[in-house]
Design a protein around this motif. Structure first.
Motif, PDB file in Angstrom:
ATOM      1  N   PHE A 241     -82.491  45.386 -31.912  1.00 62.09           N
ATOM      2  CA  PHE A 241     -81.989  44.200 -31.935  1.00 62.09           C
ATOM      3  C   PHE A 241     -81.441  43.506 -30.925  1.00 62.09           C
ATOM      4  CE2 PHE A 241     -81.631  44.857 -37.008  1.00 62.09           C
ATOM      5  CZ  PHE A 241     -82.910  44.691 -37.135  1.00 62.09           C
ATOM      6  N   GLY A 242     -80.536  44.528 -29.954  1.00 59.38           N
ATOM      7  CA  GLY A 242     -79.947  44.000 -28.978  1.00 59.38           C
ATOM      8  C   GLY A 242     -80.787  43.556 -27.646  1.00 59.38           C
ATOM      9  N   THR A 243     -81.814  44.508 -27.338  1.00 58.92           N
ATOM     10  CA  THR A 243     -82.630  44.432 -26.160  1.00 58.92           C
ATOM     11  C   THR A 243     -83.668  43.345 -26.300  1.00 58.92           C
ATOM     12  OG1 THR A 243     -83.988  46.220 -26.942  1.00 58.92           O
ATOM     13  CG2 THR A 243     -82.107  46.733 -25.653  1.00 58.92           C
ATOM     14  N   GLY A 244     -84.239  43.321 -27.577  1.00 52.85           N
ATOM     15  CA  GLY A 244     -85.434  42.142 -28.011  1.00 52.85           C
ATOM     16  C   GLY A 244     -85.112  40.806 -27.588  1.00 52.85           C
ATOM     17  N   PRO A 245     -84.052  40.297 -27.974  1.00 54.52           N
ATOM     18  CA  PRO A 245     -83.676  38.965 -27.524  1.00 54.52           C
ATOM     19  C   PRO A 245     -83.541  38.709 -25.962  1.00 54.52           C
ATOM     20  CG  PRO A 245     -82.171  39.792 -29.335  1.00 54.52           C
ATOM     21  CD  PRO A 245     -83.050  40.900 -28.759  1.00 54.52           C
ATOM     22  N   LEU A 246     -83.544  39.601 -25.260  1.00 59.72           N
ATOM     23  CA  LEU A 246     -83.413  39.024 -23.960  1.00 59.72           C
ATOM     24  C   LEU A 246     -84.851  38.836 -23.479  1.00 59.72           C
ATOM     25  CD1 LEU A 246     -81.369  42.232 -22.490  1.00 59.72           C
ATOM     26  CD2 LEU A 246     -80.666  40.108 -23.030  1.00 59.72           C
ATOM     27  N   LEU A 247     -86.029  39.344 -24.106  1.00 62.50           N
ATOM     28  CA  LEU A 247     -87.354  38.799 -23.937  1.00 62.50           C
ATOM     29  C   LEU A 247     -87.718  37.501 -24.690  1.00 62.50           C
ATOM     30  CD1 LEU A 247     -90.017  39.215 -22.371  1.00 62.50           C
ATOM     31  CD2 LEU A 247     -90.615  40.930 -24.197  1.00 62.50           C
ATOM     32  N   GLY A 295     -88.969  43.222 -33.964  1.00 65.10           N
ATOM     33  CA  GLY A 295     -88.591  42.618 -35.326  1.00 65.10           C
ATOM     34  C   GLY A 295     -87.142  41.765 -34.924  1.00 65.10           C
ATOM     35  N   SER A 296     -86.531  41.634 -33.731  1.00 65.09           N
ATOM     36  CA  SER A 296     -85.529  41.085 -33.572  1.00 65.09           C
ATOM     37  C   SER A 296     -85.977  39.477 -33.177  1.00 65.09           C
ATOM     38  CB  SER A 296     -84.842  41.647 -32.323  1.00 65.09           C
ATOM     39  OG  SER A 296     -85.672  41.303 -31.018  1.00 65.09           O
ATOM     40  N   ALA A 297     -87.079  39.321 -32.986  1.00 65.29           N
ATOM     41  CA  ALA A 297     -87.591  37.732 -32.917  1.00 65.29           C
ATOM     42  C   ALA A 297     -86.819  36.797 -33.900  1.00 65.29           C
ATOM     43  CB  ALA A 297     -88.939  37.724 -32.843  1.00 65.29           C
ATOM     44  N   LYS A 572     -73.004  38.616 -25.729  1.00 68.76           N
ATOM     45  CA  LYS A 572     -72.597  38.755 -27.143  1.00 68.76           C
ATOM     46  C   LYS A 572     -73.607  39.614 -27.965  1.00 68.76           C
ATOM     47  CE  LYS A 572     -73.508  36.058 -30.213  1.00 68.76           C
ATOM     48  NZ  LYS A 572     -74.445  36.042 -31.384  1.00 68.76           N
ATOM     49  N   THR A 573     -74.837  39.327 -27.946  1.00 69.90           N
ATOM     50  CA  THR A 573     -75.719  40.056 -28.790  1.00 69.90           C
ATOM     51  C   THR A 573     -75.725  41.351 -28.262  1.00 69.90           C
ATOM     52  OG1 THR A 573     -77.105  38.302 -29.115  1.00 69.90           O
ATOM     53  CG2 THR A 573     -78.202  40.273 -29.268  1.00 69.90           C
ATOM     54  N   VAL A 574     -75.814  41.953 -27.080  1.00 70.91           N
ATOM     55  CA  VAL A 574     -75.838  43.231 -26.642  1.00 70.91           C
ATOM     56  C   VAL A 574     -74.757  43.940 -26.922  1.00 70.91           C
ATOM     57  CG1 VAL A 574     -75.937  44.705 -24.543  1.00 70.91           C
ATOM     58  CG2 VAL A 574     -77.277  42.440 -24.493  1.00 70.91           C
ATOM     59  N   VAL A 575     -73.687  43.490 -26.694  1.00 72.63           N
ATOM     60  CA  VAL A 575     -72.247  44.081 -27.054  1.00 72.63           C
ATOM     61  C   VAL A 575     -72.443  44.276 -28.883  1.00 72.63           C
ATOM     62  CG1 VAL A 575     -69.518  44.111 -27.161  1.00 72.63           C
ATOM     63  CG2 VAL A 575     -71.138  43.216 -24.961  1.00 72.63           C
ATOM     64  N   ARG A 576     -72.549  43.297 -29.359  1.00 74.41           N
ATOM     65  CA  ARG A 576     -72.608  43.510 -30.905  1.00 74.41           C
ATOM     66  C   ARG A 576     -73.615  44.888 -31.318  1.00 74.41           C
ATOM     67  NH1 ARG A 576     -75.309  38.841 -34.391  1.00 74.41           N
ATOM     68  NH2 ARG A 576     -77.231  40.151 -33.655  1.00 74.41           N
TER      69      ARG A 576
END
Length: 633
Positions: A241-247, A295-297, A572-576
């Motif tokens: 969930f934390g790494t997917g949004p970076l893409l 699934g983080s999409a 924020k997403t990565v830290v969370r």
């Protein structure tokens, strides 16, 4: 003349006593003068006389005009676009950041910000120098400012003068008046349907991260591993969930949202199959990470999709639902997983997750493209072909960031900002603590109710129902907070710290819930009769405070870093996600070794410290922002 539809930005009037001139600060879309400043400043935009429309424009640089009068109109080597904006005693504008703007892929340092994607006009286009909706310069402490006036110019050389037409000949494509293709003109019923689908998609993906906690014991026995190893099925999913949004974030800006709603979620669904059929623990853990990554999409796209279809003054309840969805999903997980695991076996937990994901995915396939830059880019291309006129463009096309800058924006700048921006760091830590505490409950409840009360997995899942009640209460408060903020925007007295109200209200409820949970559990009460009500009731204040903190903190970060929204939210997403991934690894051990009361008290003490952060920013936030390189004033 052009007519405009109300956009997500807002106009403010600033009045006050004369103050010393301060540096100009960055906002997302417009000029932000220090309150009370009476020094007139003139901004003009100049562009090269020749421009190659097949190539990205050269960087626009701020240079001193050297003229003390606001009326000076020298072009300083560029072709004047005939627009001057004066501020000071006159009204100054501060625009709210628009999550539908392609911040990651548009070089706003060169092109500035435009209201192109929110404007409706009779002709269907505006010029770059349109006084209301055209390019607005971005001001930042990272820029080189000289004196009270500056201008945006192109670095012109002899070679550049031989290229194409000048920028002032370009036409930014907009929506037509009452345009049926504008997502914000769709019917309320259709927009609510889309809101419901995207919220369900978020709930389902968040649900997948916690549903496996419903039957850990059978998985441990089948694979012959410890509880800490099985906990990795949650940890690795949350890491995804934390790494997917970076893409997914930059890809959604480049290709639109619809493609990203379909493809990554389909891959997520497919990788539930090896989870259900896993022959060994390695296969299960790798598949769980892949599920989390793809699934983080929906977690990445949902907020932007809601912003695409609702105006700021309309989206109060829609945003409230979105704020609750990432937390409602994990709470639903143990409730369903406990019954499925007990009566159908642990493998069926993954099959049930895949089936629910497939149903939601089928619904999400019906969502049309909602991203205004993608829709208008397609329209601009059609007009260029039809009219044989290459002057019709969108700002994203005109000021497209190169790949290396997109990579910096998504992979490097978030961590740089965490190291240099105290507001971002502390708010991210606060959000991550609350998010981590949610996953902590998934492992603390089985200790209290499974080991102390002797309940089975299905019965333990029912103890999460009070958290739903707390989330439901928050849904009544968050729209009120949004209306209160919009009212301040309309009155012209808004500042980022006004977004902290939700944290000030909800923050104290988080430590309160932890103390209730820890000190109403065995051995302090007898595990008999109705004594289970005490720790179970802790879920109500936790669910309430959790949603309010997340909703408010997220909005505060967006308002504080309007020109760096993508980087701030990525950080924020990565830290969370890091905190959510770490909690499952030690919470069970912590509660067993320290006891329920002391363990919950340690977490409660950390929550008290974090709850003081928004109070500190409410008092000193403006001063902290004034010393920041990237924060708005």
């Amino acid at each position: 003349m052009t007519s405009t539809k109300a956009s997500s930005s807002s106009t403010l009037t600033m009045n006050g006593e004369t103050e010393p001139t301060q540096p100009i600060a960055s906002t997302s879309t417009a000029l932000a003068e220090p309150v009370g400043s009476r020094v007139n400043r003139s901004i003009s935009i100049s562009a090269p006389r020749n421009h190659d429309h097949n190539k990205v424009p050269q960087a626009l640089h701020r240079i001193p005009t050297g003229a003390p009068e606001s009326g000076d109109r020298h072009n300083h080597g560029g072709e004047e676009l005939k627009r001057t904006i004066s501020s000071g005693s006159t009204a100054s504008r501060r625009h709210a950041p628009d999550l539908s703007f392609p911040y990651i892929t548009t070089d706003i340092d060169r092109g500035g910000i435009t209201d192109e994607y929110r404007t409706e006009t009779k002709k269907g286009f505006i010029s770059l120098d349109d006084p209301e909706n055209g390019l607005k310069p971005i001001q930042s402490r990272l820029s080189t400012l000289h004196g009270d006036k500056f201008a945006l110019h192109n670095n012109k050389g002899k070679k550049d003068e031989e290229k194409g037409e000048s920028l002032d000949k370009k036409k930014l494509v907009t929506w037509l008046e009452n345009d049926p293709q504008n997502p914000r003109n769709w019917s309320n019923a259709y927009r609510w349907l889309i809101t419901g689908i995207v919220s369900c998609a978020v709930i389902q993906v968040a649900f997948s991260s916690a549903v496996v906690t419903g039957d850990f014991k059978d998985q441990e026995e089948h694979f012959g591993v410890s509880s800490e190893v099985i906990a990795l099925t949650v940890t690795l999913t949350v890491c995804g969930f934390g790494t997917g949004p970076l893409l997914w974030s930059p890809l959604s800006e480049l290709f639109g949202r619809r493609l990203l709603w379909i493809v990554p979620t389909l891959i997520y669904i497919i990788f539930n199959i090896p989870c259900a059929l896993a022959p060994n623990i390695g296969c299960l853990l790798v598949s769980r990470f892949i599920c989390g990554f793809f699934g983080s999409a929906p977690l990445t796209l949902a907020g932007g999709t809601i912003a695409d279809i609702w105006d700021t003054d309309e989206r109060g309840f829609a945003i409230a639902i979105f704020a609750a969805a990432p937390y409602a999903g994990p709470v639903l997980g143990p409730l369903v997983g406990g019954f499925v695991g007990q009566y159908a076996g642990w493998r069926w937990i993954y099959w049930v997750n895949m089936i629910s994901a497939g149903v939601v995915w089928a619904a999400s396939c019906t969502i049309p493209e909602t991203f205004a830059p993608a829709l208008l880019k397609k329209r601009a291309k059609q007009i260029r072909v039809k009219e044989n006129d290459d002057s019709y463009v969108t700002e994203q096309e005109l000021f497209r960031k190169p790949l290396n800058e997109i990579i910096i924006e998504t992979l490097i700048r978030p961590f740089e900002m965490l190291a240099t921006e105290p507001i971002l760091l502390l708010m991210s830590l606060y959000i991550s603590l609350v998010y981590g505490l949610l996953y902590a409950f998934f492992f603390a409840f089985p200790v209290v109710y499974g080991e102390d009360y002797g309940w089975n997995d299905s019965k333990i899942g029912l103890t999460f129902i009070p958290v739903f009640f707390g989330v439901g209460l928050a849904l009544f408060v968050t729209p009120w907070l949004e209306r209160k903020y919009v009212l301040k925007v309309n009155k012209g007295i808004v500042k980022p710290e006004d977004r902290l109200t939700g944290m000030l209200i909800g923050g104290p409820f988080v430590p309160i819930s932890l103390f209730i949970f820890g000190w109403t559990s065995p051995p302090y009460v007898s595990p008999e009769g109705g004594n289970w009500v005490g720790p179970c009731s802790a879920g109500i204040p936790f669910g309430f405070g959790m949603v309010l903190v997340y909703f408010s903190a997220n909005a505060y970060l967006i308002e504080c870093f309007p020109s760096y929204v993508a980087s701030a939210l990525a950080a924020k997403t990565v830290v969370r996600s890091g905190m959510g991934a770490a909690m499952p690894l030690f919470i069970s051990i912590m509660f067993r070794n320290l006891g329920n009361g002391p363990a919950a008290s340690i977490l409660g003490a950390a929550a008290i410290v974090m709850a003081a952060i928004p109070f500190a920013f409410a008092k000193h936030g403006e001063g902290i922002r004034s010393k920041s390189k990237r924060a708005a004033i």
